[in-house]
Enzyme design. Sequence first.
Site, PDB file in Angstrom:
ATOM      1  N   TYR A 124      35.819  39.214  32.941  1.00 10.65           N
ATOM      2  CA  TYR A 124      34.402  39.032  33.224  1.00 10.65           C
ATOM      3  C   TYR A 124      33.768  38.082  32.201  1.00 10.65           C
ATOM      4  O   TYR A 124      32.606  38.217  31.852  1.00 10.65           O
ATOM      5  CB  TYR A 124      33.670  40.380  33.234  1.00 10.65           C
ATOM      6  CG  TYR A 124      34.076  41.310  34.361  1.00 10.65           C
ATOM      7  CD1 TYR A 124      34.983  40.921  35.339  1.00 10.65           C
ATOM      8  CD2 TYR A 124      33.559  42.588  34.468  1.00 10.65           C
ATOM      9  CE1 TYR A 124      35.358  41.770  36.363  1.00 10.65           C
ATOM     10  CE2 TYR A 124      33.925  43.449  35.488  1.00 10.65           C
ATOM     11  CZ  TYR A 124      34.829  43.032  36.436  1.00 10.65           C
ATOM     12  OH  TYR A 124      35.192  43.882  37.459  1.00 10.65           O
ATOM     13  N   LYS A 169      48.054  45.518  30.383  1.00  9.84           N
ATOM     14  CA  LYS A 169      49.102  44.980  31.267  1.00  9.84           C
ATOM     15  C   LYS A 169      49.813  43.868  30.498  1.00  9.84           C
ATOM     16  O   LYS A 169      49.998  42.750  31.008  1.00  9.84           O
ATOM     17  CB  LYS A 169      48.434  44.481  32.566  1.00  9.84           C
ATOM     18  CG  LYS A 169      49.370  43.993  33.635  1.00  9.84           C
ATOM     19  CD  LYS A 169      50.132  45.081  34.355  1.00  9.84           C
ATOM     20  CE  LYS A 169      51.126  44.480  35.336  1.00  9.84           C
ATOM     21  NZ  LYS A 169      52.015  45.461  35.964  1.00  9.84           N
ATOM     22  N   ASP A 200      48.891  49.632  36.061  1.00  7.35           N
ATOM     23  CA  ASP A 200      49.230  49.983  37.450  1.00  7.35           C
ATOM     24  C   ASP A 200      49.811  51.390  37.563  1.00  7.35           C
ATOM     25  O   ASP A 200      49.349  52.219  38.339  1.00  7.35           O
ATOM     26  CB  ASP A 200      50.146  48.927  38.099  1.00  7.35           C
ATOM     27  CG  ASP A 200      51.198  48.373  37.153  1.00  7.35           C
ATOM     28  OD1 ASP A 200      51.243  48.795  35.984  1.00  7.35           O
ATOM     29  OD2 ASP A 200      51.994  47.515  37.594  1.00  7.35           O
ATOM     30  N   ASP A 224      36.662  48.928  34.889  1.00  8.84           N
ATOM     31  CA  ASP A 224      35.798  48.944  36.069  1.00  8.84           C
ATOM     32  C   ASP A 224      36.518  49.638  37.231  1.00  8.84           C
ATOM     33  O   ASP A 224      35.995  50.546  37.872  1.00  8.84           O
ATOM     34  CB  ASP A 224      35.450  47.482  36.425  1.00  8.84           C
ATOM     35  CG  ASP A 224      34.283  47.379  37.379  1.00  8.84           C
ATOM     36  OD1 ASP A 224      33.700  48.418  37.728  1.00  8.84           O
ATOM     37  OD2 ASP A 224      33.953  46.244  37.776  1.00  8.84           O
ATOM     38  N   ASP A 228      35.743  53.578  38.921  1.00  9.51           N
ATOM     39  CA  ASP A 228      35.370  53.826  40.325  1.00  9.51           C
ATOM     40  C   ASP A 228      36.421  54.713  40.994  1.00  9.51           C
ATOM     41  O   ASP A 228      36.088  55.633  41.742  1.00  9.51           O
ATOM     42  CB  ASP A 228      35.246  52.510  41.111  1.00  9.51           C
ATOM     43  CG  ASP A 228      33.832  51.916  41.057  1.00  9.51           C
ATOM     44  OD1 ASP A 228      33.177  52.058  40.005  1.00  9.51           O
ATOM     45  OD2 ASP A 228      33.388  51.320  42.057  1.00  9.51           O
TER      46      ASP A 228
END
Length: 332
Positions: A124, A169, A200, A224, A228
């Site tokens: 971002y 990652k 993952d 993020d 969620d």
Amino acid sequence: MKLAVVEGDGIGKEVIPATIEVLDSLGLDIEKIPVELGYGKWERTGSAITDEDISVMKSCDCVLFGAVTTPPDPNYKSVLLTIRKELDMYANIRPIHPLPPVKGIHERNDFNFIIVRENTEGLYSGIEDIGSDVSTTTRVITRKGSKRIADYACKLAKNRMNKLTIVHKSNVIKSDKLFLDVCRQAATDEGILYMDELVDSFAYKLISSPWNYDVIVTTNLFGDILSDMSGALVGGLGLLPSANIGDRYAFFEPVHGSAPDIAGRNIANPIAAILSLKMLLEWHGNIAEAAIVEEALDTALNMGVCTPDLGGRNTTSEVGNLIAKYISTRME
Ligand code: NAI
Ligand code: MG
């Protein structure tokens, strides 16, 4: 306290008024400064956020924010990214625990973890080059950015179970090696037990055994998505609050967005916003008031007061109003 209040777009215009009713019922000495931001303002005036809006927010002790709509238009600069950067709020704190009697996807409800999401860099970064055949976004990881979020997470872990999970990652995205190394070092220096996980497989572990985790620190996009996703653990996106914290400013908002699919119908769940108010009160040192808000919320849920997303029949404003009434009676 001087509080900037931003309703924003969509259901922000519904959940924030319900939350303000709850705040008002506490009878605190708070000066509320409304600030208009977002897509609606962009459509009306051509700018979603102005320098003046930023200065007003900076002049307040903190911000209570609803949600804004972000259209996928390359010319539209994200309001939230602008605010998080301008106010340098590098830590996005997302506590996740069940709110009985609401059921999530598990029968077990003995989990309580916090996602500490780096909030100013990563994918971002806002550094993008959008072309018709090739588009790129630069993923930025800095030592400074990683160190301050790692320190924040370590401080939280020390006050909880002294346990930290670093999510990254770095096997594929090499910029994450810096993030991982800095987090490991911070945890070692602070004597915190840590483990690291690839994002993952970690997503699978978190959704299937959330009770194994306590403080989780990760980069911007991963935080993020994981937060969620965790909405499913507690029973919906309408239940997750968050705080954006920097060294000087703080900003409290539900995790969810402007939900255009249900906006304008007075059915959005205001609990995420009300729990964000609770975080705001705790941050400001109003511990007793924060506890009363939580008690009122628990009571309402136990009485079956809730919006349709939780199977209830109440409107957004009724939920806010009933919680506020409980608080007013309790404070008499
Ligand atoms: P969303 O969080 O707005 O909605 C996802 C789903 O959850 C929808 O079906 C919605 O109806 C439901 N939902 C969300 N909050 C709810 C609530 N309080 N009560 C009941 N149901 C609720 O995410 P979506 O649809 O991906 O994004 C919609 C818009 O919001 C986009 O423009 C996006 O850019 C923006 N957005 C803004 C955020 C913010 O202001 N912090 C965060 C996330 C998205
Ligand atoms: Mg999100």
